[in-house]
Scaffold this active site. Sequence first.
Site, PDB file in Angstrom:
ATOM      1  N   ARG A 112      39.306  27.306  91.831  1.00 22.83           N
ATOM      2  CA  ARG A 112      38.554  26.499  91.077  1.00 22.83           C
ATOM      3  C   ARG A 112      37.439  27.069  90.192  1.00 22.83           C
ATOM      4  O   ARG A 112      37.388  28.200  90.271  1.00 22.83           O
ATOM      5  CB  ARG A 112      37.611  25.493  92.094  1.00 22.83           C
ATOM      6  CG  ARG A 112      38.720  24.342  92.637  1.00 22.83           C
ATOM      7  CD  ARG A 112      37.830  23.535  93.608  1.00 22.83           C
ATOM      8  NE  ARG A 112      36.654  22.976  93.219  1.00 22.83           N
ATOM      9  CZ  ARG A 112      35.513  23.098  93.589  1.00 22.83           C
ATOM     10  NH1 ARG A 112      35.410  23.743  94.821  1.00 22.83           N
ATOM     11  NH2 ARG A 112      34.578  22.569  93.102  1.00 22.83           N
ATOM     12  N   LYS A 179      34.560  30.330 104.573  1.00 25.18           N
ATOM     13  CA  LYS A 179      35.568  29.377 104.125  1.00 25.18           C
ATOM     14  C   LYS A 179      36.759  29.962 104.411  1.00 25.18           C
ATOM     15  O   LYS A 179      37.219  31.229 104.463  1.00 25.18           O
ATOM     16  CB  LYS A 179      35.491  29.730 102.446  1.00 25.18           C
ATOM     17  CG  LYS A 179      36.502  29.146 101.735  1.00 25.18           C
ATOM     18  CD  LYS A 179      36.151  29.053 100.230  1.00 25.18           C
ATOM     19  CE  LYS A 179      37.294  28.590  99.507  1.00 25.18           C
ATOM     20  NZ  LYS A 179      36.905  28.293  97.943  1.00 25.18           N
ATOM     21  N   ARG A 312      21.138  27.700 100.417  1.00 22.85           N
ATOM     22  CA  ARG A 312      19.834  28.723 100.294  1.00 22.85           C
ATOM     23  C   ARG A 312      19.602  29.109 101.571  1.00 22.85           C
ATOM     24  O   ARG A 312      19.564  28.318 102.617  1.00 22.85           O
ATOM     25  CB  ARG A 312      18.496  28.029  99.589  1.00 22.85           C
ATOM     26  CG  ARG A 312      18.846  27.985  98.145  1.00 22.85           C
ATOM     27  CD  ARG A 312      17.435  27.359  97.489  1.00 22.85           C
ATOM     28  NE  ARG A 312      17.474  25.824  97.625  1.00 22.85           N
ATOM     29  CZ  ARG A 312      16.458  25.187  98.050  1.00 22.85           C
ATOM     30  NH1 ARG A 312      15.517  25.795  98.474  1.00 22.85           N
ATOM     31  NH2 ARG A 312      16.599  23.940  98.302  1.00 22.85           N
TER      32      ARG A 312
END
Length: 313
Positions: A112, A179, A312
Amino acid sequence: MLGHGEFVSGQVLADTLKVSRATISTWVGKLENYGLQVNRVHGRGYRLTQPIRFIDKKAIIGALPDGIGNQLGRIDIFAETDSTNKQALSGNYDDLSWQLMISEYQSVGRGRRGKQWVSPFGSNLLFSLAKKAHWPPEVLYKASIIVGLAVAQVFQQLISCPEDVKVKWPNDVYINGRKVAGVLCELQGSPVDESLLVIGIGINVFNQPQGEGIVATRLLQHMGGEPDRNVILAKIVERLLIIFEQAQAGALNELMSDWASFDFLLNKPVTVSLGASLIEGIARGMNEQAELLVEMPDGQVRAFNGGEVSVRA
Ligand code: BTN
């Protein structure tokens, strides 16, 4: 000859393939260029550190229920291609059935946001599922959300700690904060006409990308036994065909709320990068248009339909 993961001597390889041992050494170098790890041990020969069980059409069909297998017009398996999405986009679609393209290796795998998707030969799952149809625009618009959901639901059935499976908006699939799979949906044609939807999925099965700043994992680390790529692929194809049927039959709202139970970003402090601007806030789920909601420091909630989102610290 090396697929089983045992040592094979250079001489045996050379004799069988009727080339010199120097050629064998060069060819093994080529395997290494495909991302495979090869042990070269003096006196023993060559060995792949991870055996390969190839993607196999019969095994995939055997693992698909009849009602699903007969909706697949075509299954193409490549040893190597540029990108299965690219192949699927340039395919010939004379009927309106699903087509599946799988490759053991991609030389120009697309990720992506213009990134590359790199994966060693024979180690992971790289495939595209495509169908030309009169897709309802709302299904096309939410396609990448429901694909992420489908993959996450299958992983939940496969791994030892199902609660560790999450989806990072819009469709990166995570296990335990890392991921494990990415989705790239591409569309050809106009949403008001007959259009070709290409669903590209890359899954880290035996191998994960490594390098600074990469937070990734692979299925192997989370499954009780050895992953079977053919079976995993079949389960995902089955789930995708069902979920798209449900979406077309009007179940999008229900699917969106199923997605919400996988929301990795929910209530986390995030940064959204939009071009050069960085926007900070707290992720607050997704709205009906599948946009990411972020609460700003002043309490106002903004919706984003694009951008790179990071958590964050
Ligand atoms: C992402 O960036 O997270 C999406 C990655 C999608 C990769 C898959 S691999 C199979 C298909 N073919 C491609 O070129 N890309 C997708």
